[in-house]
Write an enzyme that holds these catalytic residues in place. Structure first.
Site, PDB file in Angstrom:
ATOM      1  N   HIS A  67       0.824  -1.212   0.000  1.00  0.00           N
ATOM      2  CA  HIS A  67       0.000   0.000   0.000  1.00  0.00           C
ATOM      3  C   HIS A  67       0.861   1.266   0.000  1.00  0.00           C
ATOM      4  CE1 HIS A  67      -3.075  -2.889   0.954  1.00  0.00           C
ATOM      5  NE2 HIS A  67      -3.982  -1.972   0.759  1.00  0.00           N
ATOM      6  N   SER A  84      -6.292   4.085  -5.824  1.00  0.00           N
ATOM      7  CA  SER A  84      -5.660   4.720  -4.677  1.00  0.00           C
ATOM      8  C   SER A  84      -5.732   6.235  -4.791  1.00  0.00           C
ATOM      9  CB  SER A  84      -4.203   4.244  -4.588  1.00  0.00           C
ATOM     10  OG  SER A  84      -3.603   4.789  -3.458  1.00  0.00           O
ATOM     11  N   GLU A  87      -9.189   7.380  -3.886  1.00  0.00           N
ATOM     12  CA  GLU A  87      -9.413   7.240  -2.437  1.00  0.00           C
ATOM     13  C   GLU A  87      -8.675   8.312  -1.658  1.00  0.00           C
ATOM     14  OE1 GLU A  87      -7.947   3.314  -2.417  1.00  0.00           O
ATOM     15  OE2 GLU A  87      -9.867   2.411  -2.975  1.00  0.00           O
ATOM     16  N   GLN A  88      -7.404   8.527  -2.015  1.00  0.00           N
ATOM     17  CA  GLN A  88      -6.625   9.530  -1.280  1.00  0.00           C
ATOM     18  C   GLN A  88      -7.164  10.939  -1.536  1.00  0.00           C
ATOM     19  OE1 GLN A  88      -2.526   9.274  -0.574  1.00  0.00           O
ATOM     20  NE2 GLN A  88      -2.313   7.121  -1.069  1.00  0.00           N
ATOM     21  N   PHE A 119       1.350   2.495   7.502  1.00  0.00           N
ATOM     22  CA  PHE A 119       0.026   2.755   8.074  1.00  0.00           C
ATOM     23  C   PHE A 119      -1.001   2.640   6.955  1.00  0.00           C
ATOM     24  CE2 PHE A 119      -3.117   4.497  10.819  1.00  0.00           C
ATOM     25  CZ  PHE A 119      -3.882   5.391  10.069  1.00  0.00           C
ATOM     26  N   VAL A 120      -2.013   1.792   7.172  1.00  0.00           N
ATOM     27  CA  VAL A 120      -3.081   1.617   6.175  1.00  0.00           C
ATOM     28  C   VAL A 120      -4.425   1.891   6.836  1.00  0.00           C
ATOM     29  CG1 VAL A 120      -4.233   0.012   4.587  1.00  0.00           C
ATOM     30  CG2 VAL A 120      -1.739  -0.086   4.874  1.00  0.00           C
TER      31      VAL A 120
HETATM   32  N1  LIG Z   1      -1.696   3.726   3.255  1.00  0.00           N
HETATM   33  C1  LIG Z   1      -3.002   3.733   2.924  1.00  0.00           C
HETATM   34  O1  LIG Z   1      -3.891   3.633   3.762  1.00  0.00           O
HETATM   35  N2  LIG Z   1      -3.287   3.861   1.588  1.00  0.00           N
HETATM   36  C2  LIG Z   1      -4.578   3.864   1.119  1.00  0.00           C
HETATM   37  N3  LIG Z   1      -5.732   3.720   1.768  1.00  0.00           N
HETATM   38  C3  LIG Z   1      -6.779   3.797   0.864  1.00  0.00           C
HETATM   39  O2  LIG Z   1      -7.966   3.743   1.112  1.00  0.00           O
HETATM   40  N4  LIG Z   1      -6.252   3.985  -0.375  1.00  0.00           N
HETATM   41  C4  LIG Z   1      -4.884   4.041  -0.266  1.00  0.00           C
HETATM   42  O3  LIG Z   1      -4.026   4.241  -1.148  1.00  0.00           O
END
Ligand SMILES: NC(=O)NC1=NC(=O)NC1=O
Length: 174
Positions: A67, A84, A87-88, A119-120
């Protein structure tokens, strides 16, 4: 999208359609293709979640490492995947000022240093204040708990991406 259409897809078509429901992990769709015919979209999602759940800790951490950082290098250089980037952008990561970008960079670096994976969070369900708060909060977790927490976020991202695929297909048919 009618599930019979999905079940009739070739392997290549299936992975082309579903290959990025988990960011940069086409292996997951490639693997669950073996389980067709699927009953419905929920069945596809259940097989994806089952695949992720069955992975050893190193495999789960590998998924997390695929990610891109929020507001990180890939966003700044324009190399995010389409999903991505959308979303970002939705979470306000594309309109941060330089101080906010630096703050995110420092928090992401601190998190990666502590856990060994990025961190996701499901960006579509959070705004930039939520993201900073969660990053600070989750830094306090131990590694095992945080790994599971982050994988839960991956599952939320996956679920929303799956629904997007189905919805965008329905829209093209209207
Ligand atoms: N590090 C992240 O949390 N990345 C992301 N979360 C998302 O929902 N899209 C991403 O690219």
């Amino acid at each position: 999208m009618d599930i019979s259409v999905v079940n009739a897809l070739t392997y290549e078509e299936f992975v082309n359609l579903f290959g990025n429901v988990v960011e940069k992990c086409p292996i997951i769709s490639a693997a669950i293709w073996s389980h067709r015919p699927f009953k419905d979209l929920a069945d596809i999602e259940a097989h994806i979640m089952g695949f992720i759940h069955s992975l050893p800790d190193s495999g789960k951490e590998g998924i997390l490492r695929c990610h891109p950082d929020l507001a990180g290098r890939d966003l700044q250089s324009g190399t995010l995947t389409r999903e991505s980037r959308e979303e970002q952008s939705q979470a306000g990561m594309t309109t941060l000022d330089s101080a906010e970008i630096q703050h995110m960079y420092r928090l992401n670096s601190k998190y990666k240093e502590r856990f060994g994976f990025p961190f996701v969070i499901c960006a579509r369900l959070n705004n930039k204040a939520d993201i900073v708060r969660q990053l600070n909060e989750r830094l306090k977790n131990d590694r095992a708990a945080e790994r599971e927490r982050a994988i839960e976020e991956v599952k939320k991202i996956c679920s929303l991406r799956l629904n997007n695929i189905v919805l965008s297909d329905i829209q093209t048919k209207l």
